[in-house]
Write an enzyme that holds these catalytic residues in place. Structure first.
Site, PDB file in Angstrom:
ATOM      1  N   HIS A  74     -35.229  -6.691  75.522  1.00 58.44           N
ATOM      2  CA  HIS A  74     -34.732  -5.323  75.772  1.00 58.44           C
ATOM      3  C   HIS A  74     -35.237  -4.714  77.077  1.00 58.44           C
ATOM      4  O   HIS A  74     -34.690  -3.705  77.521  1.00 58.44           O
ATOM      5  CB  HIS A  74     -35.130  -4.380  74.636  1.00 58.44           C
ATOM      6  CG  HIS A  74     -34.567  -4.739  73.302  1.00 58.44           C
ATOM      7  ND1 HIS A  74     -33.216  -4.903  73.082  1.00 58.44           N
ATOM      8  CD2 HIS A  74     -35.169  -4.962  72.098  1.00 58.44           C
ATOM      9  CE1 HIS A  74     -33.021  -5.217  71.797  1.00 58.44           C
ATOM     10  NE2 HIS A  74     -34.188  -5.263  71.181  1.00 58.44           N
TER      11      HIS A  74
HETATM   12  C1  ZL4 Z   1     -42.051   1.850  64.597  1.00 57.11           C
HETATM   13  O1  ZL4 Z   1     -43.922   2.468  61.547  1.00 57.11           O
HETATM   14  O2  ZL4 Z   1     -34.384   2.422  66.463  1.00 57.11           O
HETATM   15  C2  ZL4 Z   1     -43.035   2.222  65.526  1.00 57.11           C
HETATM   16  C3  ZL4 Z   1     -40.786   1.412  65.048  1.00 57.11           C
HETATM   17  C4  ZL4 Z   1     -44.248   2.668  65.066  1.00 57.11           C
HETATM   18  C5  ZL4 Z   1     -45.793   3.358  63.438  1.00 57.11           C
HETATM   19  C6  ZL4 Z   1     -45.796   4.850  63.069  1.00 57.11           C
HETATM   20  C7  ZL4 Z   1     -44.799   5.721  63.788  1.00 57.11           C
HETATM   21  C8  ZL4 Z   1     -43.751   6.254  62.869  1.00 57.11           C
HETATM   22  C9  ZL4 Z   1     -40.089   1.145  62.796  1.00 57.11           C
HETATM   23  C10 ZL4 Z   1     -39.820   1.065  64.142  1.00 57.11           C
HETATM   24  C11 ZL4 Z   1     -42.502   6.720  63.584  1.00 57.11           C
HETATM   25  C12 ZL4 Z   1     -41.583   5.589  63.917  1.00 57.11           C
HETATM   26  C13 ZL4 Z   1     -40.280   6.062  64.536  1.00 57.11           C
HETATM   27  N1  ZL4 Z   1     -44.505   2.770  63.774  1.00 57.11           N
HETATM   28  C14 ZL4 Z   1     -39.565   4.941  65.205  1.00 57.11           C
HETATM   29  C15 ZL4 Z   1     -34.573   5.083  67.826  1.00 57.11           C
HETATM   30  C16 ZL4 Z   1     -35.839   5.072  67.173  1.00 57.11           C
HETATM   31  C17 ZL4 Z   1     -36.956   5.969  67.643  1.00 57.11           C
HETATM   32  C18 ZL4 Z   1     -38.287   5.458  67.133  1.00 57.11           C
HETATM   33  O3  ZL4 Z   1     -36.870  -7.512  67.970  1.00 57.11           O
HETATM   34  N2  ZL4 Z   1     -38.275   5.392  65.679  1.00 57.11           N
HETATM   35  C19 ZL4 Z   1     -35.426   3.974  67.976  1.00 57.11           C
HETATM   36  C20 ZL4 Z   1     -36.447  -0.738  68.165  1.00 57.11           C
HETATM   37  C21 ZL4 Z   1     -35.986   0.298  67.158  1.00 57.11           C
HETATM   38  C22 ZL4 Z   1     -35.213   2.598  67.336  1.00 57.11           C
HETATM   39  C23 ZL4 Z   1     -36.280  -2.136  67.677  1.00 57.11           C
HETATM   40  C24 ZL4 Z   1     -36.547  -4.568  68.324  1.00 57.11           C
HETATM   41  C25 ZL4 Z   1     -37.174  -5.523  69.303  1.00 57.11           C
HETATM   42  C26 ZL4 Z   1     -36.650  -6.955  69.228  1.00 57.11           C
HETATM   43  C27 ZL4 Z   1     -37.269  -7.869  70.305  1.00 57.11           C
HETATM   44  C28 ZL4 Z   1     -36.802  -3.124  68.701  1.00 57.11           C
HETATM   45  N3  ZL4 Z   1     -36.003   1.602  67.755  1.00 57.11           N
HETATM   46  C29 ZL4 Z   1     -35.872   4.999  65.675  1.00 57.11           C
HETATM   47  C30 ZL4 Z   1     -37.227   4.482  65.224  1.00 57.11           C
HETATM   48  C31 ZL4 Z   1     -43.625   2.396  62.827  1.00 57.11           C
HETATM   49  C32 ZL4 Z   1     -42.329   1.931  63.241  1.00 57.11           C
HETATM   50  C33 ZL4 Z   1     -41.328   1.557  62.329  1.00 57.11           C
HETATM   51  C34 ZL4 Z   1     -38.528   0.662  64.629  1.00 57.11           C
HETATM   52  N4  ZL4 Z   1     -38.054   0.840  65.870  1.00 57.11           N
HETATM   53  C35 ZL4 Z   1     -37.542  -0.019  63.940  1.00 57.11           C
HETATM   54  N5  ZL4 Z   1     -36.487  -0.218  64.785  1.00 57.11           N
HETATM   55  C36 ZL4 Z   1     -36.836   0.301  65.961  1.00 57.11           C
HETATM   56  O4  ZL4 Z   1     -35.270  -7.026  69.455  1.00 57.11           O
HETATM   57  C37 ZL4 Z   1     -38.742  -7.982  70.293  1.00 57.11           C
HETATM   58 ZN    ZN Z   2     -35.055  -8.000  67.277  1.00 58.10          ZN
END
Ligand code: ZL4
Ligand code: ZN
Ligand code: CA
Length: 393
Positions: A146
């Site tokens: 990403h």
């Molecule tokens: C977390 O529990 O969909 C981050 C991220 C941190 C700890 C505590 C914080 C709580 C799930 C995800 C708040 C979390 C809010 N902690 C996360 C639009 C979003 C904004 C952020 O596999 N919130 C963003 C990214 C994706 C979004 C996926 C995949 C990488 C790869 C290659 C990246 N971001 C909504 C989510 C948690 C968390 C729990 C999380 N973030 C799940 N999906 C996302 O393709 C390596």
């Molecule tokens: Zn992924």
């Protein structure tokens, strides 16, 4: 005695850096670099290192990172310090510089080292392919698809894949990028939007409103504007929840078979994100270790030099299973290994079941409902077939 020997006729190299695994995104963050330790421990327990050339890789240099990333971004990444108290849990905060420091891409201790080590493994892998010393080079610590030229995104800060492909392009006229992570490989796609020397193909869960990053629709195939040579060179395979091994295998073989026939790549970069497995903390599919590995086996049968990257994967025991099985495919011992995990495997109890191939019932209890009608999958193959009429090899 594992009976594992060097594969005849081809060399496999394994690139890792144990220091990378010591980094932490934060207690509850889904990305756990420790999954790399668990994966390696299983790979080594099976004795597979004896069939590969093993390298502890160096960190990539600033100049190497700058082959893709902007110096503004790298300078900032090199100087930001983790904040003692998390400033804001909302990663959508528009004030974040380069999207750094939110909940998805937190600032943590040693962040710059972590990023440059991931890129270092990927670059070493690419150089072994270019010099023909390896036919398959493995970099499970890479695959961070990403990251953008001047922006962190989705747990990715440095796009090691783009940096490795740029290296491959010094020796190979055409490179095929394939991405089986459950998320869309948007950073790699975008980086090569305007060239016909790289074809990108991502399979992913697609829901523009509810699943990250929301891009990668079937008809997003590269900007068709202004005589762009890169037009038609992005293939996207948008999927729904619950896809099975059989369906994925049908799609993958059809689509990748046709792309290779038409585009005739000199090298393949395969991102093996393990979050497309059933039971992944962030994933939505019903893929088993066998189905995920079948993609690697299919690519290997084409006898094209290849880099295997890691990527996502948020249930460490399943990540370790998949990348171990895929390492065994690379070295051609998949039919020889014992599916019962070796007795002496460190952290063996982490795996819950003692097999490399747990059933869907063992993983999930109740499998996730499959929302991929066969007709839709055929339409996808049809679309890609038509798209490929515009592609020359
Ligand atoms: C977390 O529990 O969909 C981050 C991220 C941190 C700890 C505590 C914080 C709580 C799930 C995800 C708040 C979390 C809010 N902690 C996360 C639009 C979003 C904004 C952020 O596999 N919130 C963003 C990214 C994706 C979004 C996926 C995949 C990488 C790869 C290659 C990246 N971001 C909504 C989510 C948690 C968390 C729990 C999380 N973030 C799940 N999906 C996302 O393709 C390596
Ligand atoms: Zn992924
Ligand atoms: Ca993908």
């Amino acid at each position: 005695e594992s009976g594992i020997t060097r594969p005849k006729g081809h060399n496999v190299s394994f690139h890792c850096n144990p220091d990378m695994e010591q980094h932490h995104f934060g207690m509850t963050h889904p990305m756990k670099p420790w999954r790399l330790t668990l994966s390696k421990s299983l790979i080594y327990s099976y004795g597979m290192s004896f069939a590969m050339d093993n390298f502890v890789t160096r960190a990539a240099t600033y100049e190497e990172l700058a082959s893709f990333h902007s110096t503004d971004y790298l300078d900032f990444l090199g100087t930001v310090l983790p904040e003692p108290v998390p400033r804001d849990l909302e990663s959508q905060n528009p004030d974040l510089k380069f999207n750094l420091g939110g909940s998805d891409c937190p600032l943590f201790d040693g962040l710059y080292d972590y990023c440059s080590m991931s890129a270092g493994s990927a670059l070493d892998a690419a150089r072994k392919i270019c010099s023909k010393q390896s036919d398959i080079a493995i970099a499970w610590g890479g695959g961070l698809h990403h990251a953008k030229k001047a922006e962190a995104s989705g747990f990715c800060y440095i796009n090691d894949i783009v940096i490795a492909i740029l290296e491959l392009l010094r020796f190979y006229p055409r490179v095929l990028y394939i991405d089986i992570d459950v998320h869309h490989g948007d950073g790699v796609e975008e980086a090569f939007f305007s060239t016909d020397r790289v074809m990108t193909c991502s399979f992913h869960k697609y829901d523009p409103n509810n699943f990250f990053p929301g891009t990668g629709a079937l008809d997003d195939n590269g900007p068709k504007s202004e005589h762009n040579p890169g037009a038609h060179h992005a293939v996207n395979v948008p999927l729904n929840d619950g896809i099975t091994d059989e369906q994925y295998d049908m799609l993958f073989n059809n689509i990748i078979g046709r792309i290779v026939e038409k585009f005739r790549p000199g090298a393949i970069a395969l991102q093996c994100g393990a979050d497309s497995l059933a039971g992944d903390r962030l994933g939505r599919f019903n893929l088993q270790v066998q189905g995920h590995g079948a993609c690697v086996a299919f690519c290997k049968r084409m006898n094209i030099p290849m880099i295997l990257f890691g990527g996502g994967g948020y249930t460490p025991r399943n990540v370790a299973r998949a990348w171990t099985y895929e390492t065994s495919i690379a070295i051609d011992c998949q039919d020889k290994i014992n599916p019962i995990l070796p007795e002496h495997t460190p952290w063996r109890e982490q795996f819950r079941q003692d097999t490399l191939f747990p059933t869907l019932e063992q993983i999930l209890g109740e499998p996730r409902q499959n929302r991929n009608p066969q007709k839709r999958l055929q339409d996808i193959v049809q679309h890609v077939t038509e798209q490929l009429r515009f592609v020359q090899g």
